[in-house]
Design an enzyme around this catalytic site. Structure first.
Site, mmCIF file in Angstrom:
data_model
loop_
_atom_site.group_PDB
_atom_site.id
_atom_site.type_symbol
_atom_site.label_atom_id
_atom_site.label_comp_id
_atom_site.label_asym_id
_atom_site.label_seq_id
_atom_site.Cartn_x
_atom_site.Cartn_y
_atom_site.Cartn_z
ATOM 1 N N ASP A 13 0.808 -1.227 0.000
ATOM 2 C CA ASP A 13 0.000 0.000 0.000
ATOM 3 C C ASP A 13 0.837 1.270 0.000
ATOM 4 O O ASP A 13 0.432 2.286 0.569
ATOM 5 C CB ASP A 13 -0.960 0.015 1.206
ATOM 6 N N LYS A 16 2.044 2.355 -5.124
ATOM 7 C CA LYS A 16 2.682 1.897 -6.366
ATOM 8 C C LYS A 16 1.820 2.204 -7.590
ATOM 9 O O LYS A 16 2.334 2.576 -8.638
ATOM 10 C CB LYS A 16 2.925 0.376 -6.307
ATOM 11 N N GLY A 42 -4.299 -4.076 -4.222
ATOM 12 C CA GLY A 42 -5.286 -3.071 -4.607
ATOM 13 C C GLY A 42 -4.557 -1.812 -4.983
ATOM 14 O O GLY A 42 -3.675 -1.378 -4.258
ATOM 15 N N HIS A 43 -4.847 -1.256 -6.147
ATOM 16 C CA HIS A 43 -4.215 0.007 -6.500
ATOM 17 C C HIS A 43 -5.264 0.993 -6.979
ATOM 18 O O HIS A 43 -6.174 0.648 -7.708
ATOM 19 C CB HIS A 43 -3.086 -0.158 -7.516
ATOM 20 N N GLN A 244 2.042 -5.747 -3.403
ATOM 21 C CA GLN A 244 2.459 -5.823 -1.995
ATOM 22 C C GLN A 244 3.757 -5.043 -1.754
ATOM 23 O O GLN A 244 3.994 -4.051 -2.417
ATOM 24 C CB GLN A 244 2.618 -7.285 -1.566
HETATM 25 P P1 IMO Z 1 -0.915 -3.949 -2.373
HETATM 26 O O1 IMO Z 1 -0.530 -4.432 -3.730
HETATM 27 C C1 IMO Z 1 -0.922 -4.578 1.939
HETATM 28 C C2 IMO Z 1 -1.131 -8.703 3.406
HETATM 29 C C3 IMO Z 1 -2.403 -9.120 4.102
HETATM 30 C C4 IMO Z 1 -1.850 -10.127 5.097
HETATM 31 C C5 IMO Z 1 -0.746 -10.810 4.299
HETATM 32 C C6 IMO Z 1 -1.155 -12.129 3.670
HETATM 33 O O2 IMO Z 1 -2.187 -3.210 -2.305
HETATM 34 O O3 IMO Z 1 0.219 -3.202 -1.738
HETATM 35 P P2 IMO Z 1 -2.692 -12.720 1.585
HETATM 36 O O4 IMO Z 1 -4.136 -12.412 1.319
HETATM 37 O O5 IMO Z 1 -1.762 -12.137 0.571
HETATM 38 O O6 IMO Z 1 -2.444 -14.168 1.838
HETATM 39 O O7 IMO Z 1 -2.387 -11.972 2.988
HETATM 40 O O8 IMO Z 1 -0.378 -9.899 3.280
HETATM 41 N N1 IMO Z 1 -1.329 -8.145 2.053
HETATM 42 C C7 IMO Z 1 -1.217 -6.835 1.760
HETATM 43 N N2 IMO Z 1 -0.996 -5.768 2.556
HETATM 44 N N3 IMO Z 1 -1.038 -4.394 0.618
HETATM 45 C C8 IMO Z 1 -1.214 -5.443 -0.208
HETATM 46 O O9 IMO Z 1 -1.196 -5.315 -1.537
HETATM 47 C C9 IMO Z 1 -1.363 -6.734 0.355
HETATM 48 N N4 IMO Z 1 -1.590 -7.972 -0.141
HETATM 49 C C10 IMO Z 1 -1.542 -8.818 0.910
HETATM 50 O O10 IMO Z 1 -2.999 -8.031 4.750
HETATM 51 O O11 IMO Z 1 -1.255 -9.485 6.196
HETATM 52 MG MG MG Z 2 -3.301 -2.225 -1.268
#
Ligand code: IMO
Ligand code: MG
Length: 438
Positions: A13, A16, A42-43, A244
């Protein structure tokens, strides 16, 4: 012409999506792609002040620029999410003609989402706090060689046989290992996948019918993306958008509080199929503060009014799940780990505006354990991250000076973002990055 990798330098988050959007509009860039993660990501992008912001989970942010946008084989694809996203873009008048999705992406099935949910329940207080998107179980099936790839949705007979085998394994797993009671308490999840279960039973025919229907609808987008990316790299600059953040990497991050695909540079190479020699620049993205969703150690977390203020000001609620994000001060330690492990050449600093009016601003430059200084996460040991005491620098001057101090503690900042809009961006590009983009 080569590739620029964009990597989250914290726990996800970082913004990006907006940074990729602003890079994607530059003249030399011919294509963008996502090569890791799934719809757990999520973007949000805001193309112009008058247009609404657009939230995407799978499709790369570049789709709004009209440039070729690729979902590589490293992405775990839920075809329902993908199809809904395409429809949403069409509803906004955005073309998806230039979208390609790898034939070899692994499919997130309804039983993966249920397995994710059941496993989290079994873990109780040790749960990871996943996004409930089925990422872990889908990645596990891929590793176990019982996953289903996108191309298999195009062949009903074959898919039917494959589902017989896999569901034959999943059914007793759900019933007798996870002791699933046939109830999904999470309302969103129930709405999304409830129709694929009857009592304890996985409804194979419902899954098969929907998968085949989705396969037909998505057919025109399914391509051999490895070949495509390598073709685009010969024509111009390609942006590799990670999902992520580095600290959520299952190998390099804060295990077990991580995701299940590799969001770091190695994951981008494997998930796209390009050579490491093509990577000309690695851009790390970091926020002016730190956030985390789900469980796991977070040394600079603020559980007070300042934390609430950052959450509100930065709209720190998950794009995917709506969950409030844990918020805290900037921490140079995870960012420096990300810089080292990914070979980050420069950084984009986002959400600087959110700290406006907060005084003093603190940022962590090292940790201490039992009064002993620790200058890197490596020297702490990832397992001990929950025990450290952050050592802060207090900052009372302008945000411009804050940026300078952050640079001194991390690396050169190429891009400064102080709002969601494209125009709310300031560039101070290194010569290397400028030469690539223009
Ligand atoms: P973006 O691309 C923030 C976190 C989840 C959890 C851990 C495992 O928006 O930056 P999962 O569903 O992947 O098995 O969850 O990873 N997580 C993220 N945290 N931004 C994300 O994506 C995330 N995708 C997974 O909250 O702690
Ligand atoms: Mg996100």
């Amino acid at each position: 012409m080569p590739a620029i990798a964009v990597i989250g330098a914290q726990w996800g988050d970082e913004g990006k999506g907006k940074i990729v959007d602003s890079l994607a509009t530059q003249p030399n860039v011919v294509a963008c792609g996502r090569f890791t993660g799934g719809d757990n990501a999520g973007h949000t992008i805001k193309p112009s002040p008058n247009e609404p912001s657009i939230a995407l989970n799978i499709i790369p942010s570049s789709i709004v620029t009209g440039k070729p946008s690729i979902v590589g084989h490293g992405v775990l694809v839920n075809p329902i999410t993908l199809y809904n996203e395409i429809e949403k873009l069409h509803g906004l008048g955005i073309s998806t003609e230039n979208l390609s999705v790898s034939l070899n992406s692994h499919v997130i099935m309804p039983y993966h989402r249920l397995e994710d949910y059941c496993l989290e329940k079994c873990k109780g207080s040790e749960s990871v706090g996943t996004t409930n998107r089925g990422i872990g179980p889908c990645a596990a099936d891929k590793a176990n060689r019982i996953g289903i790839q996108m191309w298999e949705l195009l062949n009903r007979e074959l898919l039917s046989e494959r589902l017989d085998f896999v569901i034959g394994l999943k059914q007793p797993l759900l019933e007798h290992v996870y002791h699933w009671d046939g109830i999904i308490t999470d309302e969103k999840l129930r709405t999304a996948i409830g129709g694929y279960f009857e009592g304890h039973k996985i409804k194979k025919d419902a899954i098969l019918d929907d998968c085949v229907a989705l396969g037909n609808k998505l057919k025109k987008y399914l391509k051999e993306t490895r070949e495509l990316v390598n073709k685009y790299i010969k024509a111009g600059v390609v942006i590799l958008e990670s999902a992520q953040g580095a600290l959520l990497d299952p190998d390099l991050g804060t295990w077990p509080y991580v995701t299940s695909t590799n969001p770091t540079i190695g994951g981008l190479l494997i998930g796209s199929g390009i050579s490491h020699k093509e990577i000309a620049y690695v851009l790390g993205v970091m926020k002016a503060y730190t956030t985390r969703v789900g469980g796991g150690p977070f040394p600079t977390e603020l559980k007070d009014e300042t934390g609430d203020r950052i959450r509100k000001g930065g709209n720190e609620y998950g794009t995917t799940t709506g969950r409030p994000r844990r918020c805290g001060w900037f921490d140079a330690m995870p960012v420096n780990l990300a810089i080292d492990e990914n070979g980050i050449d420069g950084l984009a600093l986002t959400k600087v505006d959110v700290l406006e009016g907060i005084e003093p601003i603190m940022f962590c430059v090292r940790y201490e354990i039992d009064g002993k200084p620790k200058n890197s996460i490596h020297s702490v040991g990832q397992n001990c991250l929950g025990m450290v005491k952050p050592v802060y620098i207090e900052h009372r001057r302008s945000l411009q000076e804050y940026k300078g101090e952050l640079e001194a503690a991390t690396a050169h900042i190429d891009i400064l973002s102080f709002g969601p809009g494209r125009e709310e961006t300031r560039y101070n590009l290194s010569d290397e990055l400028r030469n690539l983009l223009y």
